[in-house]
Design a protein around this motif. Sequence first.
Motif, PDB file in Angstrom:
ATOM      1  N   ARG A 139     -18.412 -25.748 -29.658  1.00 14.02           N
ATOM      2  CA  ARG A 139     -17.576 -25.319 -28.536  1.00 14.02           C
ATOM      3  C   ARG A 139     -18.439 -24.832 -27.377  1.00 14.02           C
ATOM      4  N   HIS A 167     -12.883 -27.740 -31.488  1.00 11.67           N
ATOM      5  CA  HIS A 167     -12.070 -28.080 -30.321  1.00 11.67           C
ATOM      6  C   HIS A 167     -12.267 -29.556 -29.996  1.00 11.67           C
ATOM      7  N   GLN A 169     -11.476 -33.156 -27.968  1.00  8.14           N
ATOM      8  CA  GLN A 169     -11.024 -33.746 -26.709  1.00  8.14           C
ATOM      9  C   GLN A 169      -9.866 -34.722 -26.950  1.00  8.14           C
ATOM     10  N   ASP A 185      -0.633 -22.319 -28.408  1.00  6.96           N
ATOM     11  CA  ASP A 185      -1.943 -21.854 -28.881  1.00  6.96           C
ATOM     12  C   ASP A 185      -2.808 -22.992 -29.403  1.00  6.96           C
ATOM     13  N   LEU A 187      -2.913 -26.185 -27.958  1.00 11.31           N
ATOM     14  CA  LEU A 187      -3.171 -27.243 -26.977  1.00 11.31           C
ATOM     15  C   LEU A 187      -4.645 -27.375 -26.630  1.00 11.31           C
ATOM     16  N   ASP A 188      -5.344 -26.250 -26.454  1.00 13.75           N
ATOM     17  CA  ASP A 188      -6.765 -26.316 -26.110  1.00 13.75           C
ATOM     18  C   ASP A 188      -7.601 -26.843 -27.264  1.00 13.75           C
ATOM     19  N   VAL A 189      -7.128 -26.662 -28.492  1.00 11.53           N
ATOM     20  CA  VAL A 189      -7.861 -27.133 -29.663  1.00 11.53           C
ATOM     21  C   VAL A 189      -7.637 -28.634 -29.864  1.00 11.53           C
ATOM     22  N   GLY A 191      -6.580 -31.031 -27.566  1.00 10.39           N
ATOM     23  CA  GLY A 191      -6.941 -31.967 -26.500  1.00 10.39           C
ATOM     24  C   GLY A 191      -5.841 -32.997 -26.290  1.00 10.39           C
ATOM     25  N   PRO A 436       0.409 -29.081 -16.518  1.00 12.77           N
ATOM     26  CA  PRO A 436       0.018 -27.674 -16.336  1.00 12.77           C
ATOM     27  C   PRO A 436       0.116 -27.189 -14.895  1.00 12.77           C
TER      28      PRO A 436
END
Length: 513
Positions: A139, A167, A169, A185, A187-189, A191, A436
Amino acid sequence: MQAIEQAMFDAGMPQAALMEKAALAVSRRVLELLSASDAGRGGSQPVVVLIGPGHNGGDGAVLARELHMAGRDVAVWSPFPRHKPLTAAHLQYLERLGVPRLPEAPKPGGNQLWIDALLGLGQSRPLPAPLAALAHGARLAGQCVWAVDVPSGLDDRHGQPLGACFHSQRTFCVGLYKRGLLQADALDVVGQLERVGFGVPSWALHLVQEQEPLPCGVTAADRATAPWPEPPSAADKYGRGRVLLLAGSQRYPGAAVLAAAGADASGVGAIAMAMGPDVARRVSDGYPHVLNAGADLSPPLEPGPLVWRQLPDLGRYDAVLLGPGMDSSAPFVAHAWEPLQGFAGLLVLDADGLNRLAALPEAEAAAWLRGRHGPTWITPHIREFDRLFPACRRGDPLERAAAAARTAGVTVLLKGPRTAVAAPDGRCWQLLEGVPTAARAGLGDVLAGFAAGRGAMAAAAGDLDHGQLVGAALDHLHAAQQLVREGWRRPSPPMVAERLRQQGEQEGQIGGA
């Protein structure tokens, strides 16, 4: 997905055949993406497949085999001393093929692509310390990672990181979407989430759905099959739906204008408003065809909220929208709300309409909603939802919306990064996409007006369905996506409203009265 796989095994599908079928589908997609990437990079990117002890690791081993057979530079790494028999067999074959197996963990930060096939479905414990350290280092170094099915370290049921996570992409979701991957929680993990189908038989899907109805994941592309109200060809303006807007205040006049813009974009035949005179003038300036319904309104004490003494005759309308920008400091006045409870048409509650109702104890608010004589749609964001339904705070947005829909007998559209919709009959949906940069004040007012207009059209045509609220959310999403694709990085509420109107005209949903 695990229940579907078990049903297939019980029917005689060999586990090895199912693994091969699923992993080959992922392999084809990975090879497509790598080929496209090579053209832009001017060379081939080396790949390291991280292989776990279970069947997710077996999928990764098949993927490594296919990459090797396609001439890619690929190596594998697995820190586990034991593997399930199928995975062990695939690793043995990779060794025979000459695919390198790294003795130590790869170093983050190089030009390699890592494919995470470590743990997959059903994770409930944090990563072991060495893997957690590797995930953390990757990360920090900005390591490019793609995940097979579920990023390692993430609970795919509830969407909660269990500690350090790899994490990704891009995540290839095998068979069905996993609901946890859609939650805020996660979404960033996760991708970019992409479903890879491998031919789930319909009988297995139906067998699982009989035990527990599955929520439906929808994208803007599903607009084509979403229900849209179809008034009779000879319908006049009143036959195309009549909507009344109770919105705006001296403090928040723009909300009423945006709600009117949304209602106008829906194609509804007639729009009326019951607003303070200053707000009504602002709406009339932009939308002169919006009629003043002439409600008996108490003049607000600056900067006090607007309160109505007597509503207009609601029987003249197919839908009423209550709430955008009305100022949440006003109390809930039971006798003033009685006509709304007795209204047989569609009531859409948004923003301060919800906040006023939330001034009641939760049981009383739910009882008021259950006592409505007509259908009710509510469109809260998470804070408004929590104020109105404090007992429904457990679970992900879809679970919370479904609990509130059952409790109050309403259709709930819970706005968020991946909006959830739940109907009182048990059906539920979640948007698989979001924009977003469209998380801006005023977009909810446009959506509320658009949904109310669409609902009024459906009610006038006699075919009101909870799914039409999902359709309104999809149109709203699609309008924002179009604007972003055209270069508008931060689409404003008026732009989205105008694009909604253009969409309706292009698709024949808005016509002459």
